[in-house]
Write an enzyme that holds these catalytic residues in place. Sequence first.
Site, short mmCIF file in Angstrom:
data_model
loop_
_atom_site.label_atom_id
_atom_site.label_comp_id
_atom_site.label_asym_id
_atom_site.label_seq_id
_atom_site.Cartn_x
_atom_site.Cartn_y
_atom_site.Cartn_z
N LYS A 1 0.83 -1.21 0.00
CA LYS A 1 0.00 0.00 0.00
C LYS A 1 0.86 1.26 0.00
CE LYS A 1 -2.92 0.79 3.58
NZ LYS A 1 -3.16 2.14 4.11
N ARG B 1 2.91 5.99 -3.21
CA ARG B 1 4.05 6.83 -3.60
C ARG B 1 4.32 6.74 -5.10
NH1 ARG B 1 4.29 5.64 1.61
NH2 ARG B 1 5.50 6.88 3.11
N SER C 1 7.53 9.08 12.24
CA SER C 1 6.40 8.90 11.33
C SER C 1 6.85 9.12 9.90
CB SER C 1 5.27 9.89 11.67
OG SER C 1 4.38 10.00 10.57
N ASP D 1 1.88 -1.23 12.27
CA ASP D 1 0.61 -1.67 11.68
C ASP D 1 0.32 -3.14 11.93
OD1 ASP D 1 -0.10 0.82 10.73
OD2 ASP D 1 0.82 0.53 8.77
#
Length: 429
Positions: A23, A28, A168, A316
């Site tokens: 994903k 990107r 992040s 995640d």
Amino acid sequence: MKERTIQPVNNGLNGNITIPGDKSISHRAVMFGAIAEGKTTIKGFLPGADCLSTISCFKEMGVDIVQNGDEVTVVGKGLEGLQEPKAVLDVGNSGTTIRLMSGILANTPFFSCVQGDASIAKRPMKRVTNPLKQMGANIDGREEGTFTPLTIRGGDLKAIEYTSPVASAQVKSAILLAGLRAEGVTAVTEPHISRDHTERMLEAFGVKVTREGKTVKLAGGQKLTATDVQVPGDVSSAAFFLVAGAIIPNSKLVLQNVGMNPTRTGIIDVLEKMDATFTVEPINEGASEPAANITIETSSLKGIEIGGDIIPRLIDEIPVIALAATQAEGITVIKDAHELKVKETNRIDTVVAELTKLGARIEATDDGMIIYGKSALKGNTVNSYGDHRIGMMLAIAGCLAEGKTTIEDAEAVGVSYPTFFEELQRLTK
């Protein structure tokens, strides 16, 4: 809200799976193709709801994009060729789209308005909008730019040296993308190294990126040149079947073409530490995004402690790691994972609440959770809360539980793995 009923799997999960495209890399590839000069062809694209949101936003800005299943062609406009959108840019459920696109919009001289669904409206945007404002972009939103909808008018940016309070990749990427047209050298320093797909792909598109420890730098004024992108399978999607193979009795699964970017493979390290039985066979040595085939089988897992630098490499995957821990001997502690609170749901609360409904012994802490293994799970009615990763984790739990498990709001899995339930069914035959 659609629900799915999962029956216990008696004969294990067996077979080969080709994991859908990553994903993060799919997003990107579309964005960078759009701001590059020339035609980019993407193979292995993930046609999930989130990545389709990215396509629709860039089409709205005049970019010619043709998507056919997992193949996408993007005719780039260059950094200066995007057009002011006539409509609001709607990112749907996609945090990656809104945060990375904000960095691109910050360096365009036109006006845009960006919004998403109810979940996006609750997610903190200030971590991205603040540094972009420091660079000179005009950005506003609810509560002084904290929440969507955001309005952005960019252009004439000055480079900054930014120390991010959080590790992040979305924050880092937004600042680097803004830096492409900023005056000077933009630098981002993080407390831990976050996933580096942006840096790798910018380099593939011809941008010079410098990395020194936890700092990434790029000089403004660089152009992107179109290139073809081969997207490997998403390790975050693979994680559900890796854990399923390890905890469901009589299972043996071969996962093909799994992305093995070292900033993303925390799940592999954790399974190794928990004593899972698996092998990793690299398949594309030397590619900018490495990949491998992974074979995993039913294992006797043990509880471990997870925290520190590894957290950004598996943030995640924590919902499904928590499930694995319910089937491990001993106690598993997950800490330093505050970021779970600002995902699609507060994943500390949702994981604990839903696994508790299935009979797991698990408790929430301020920055993670404590799981007491080994638990016998019992079927129940559970809810994904619209969070794709919670939905898939609960489906794997349902395969293991005694009696049937009903998952409410199960269609949320389509965000990242549209064929998940079909794959699961195929492997149980």
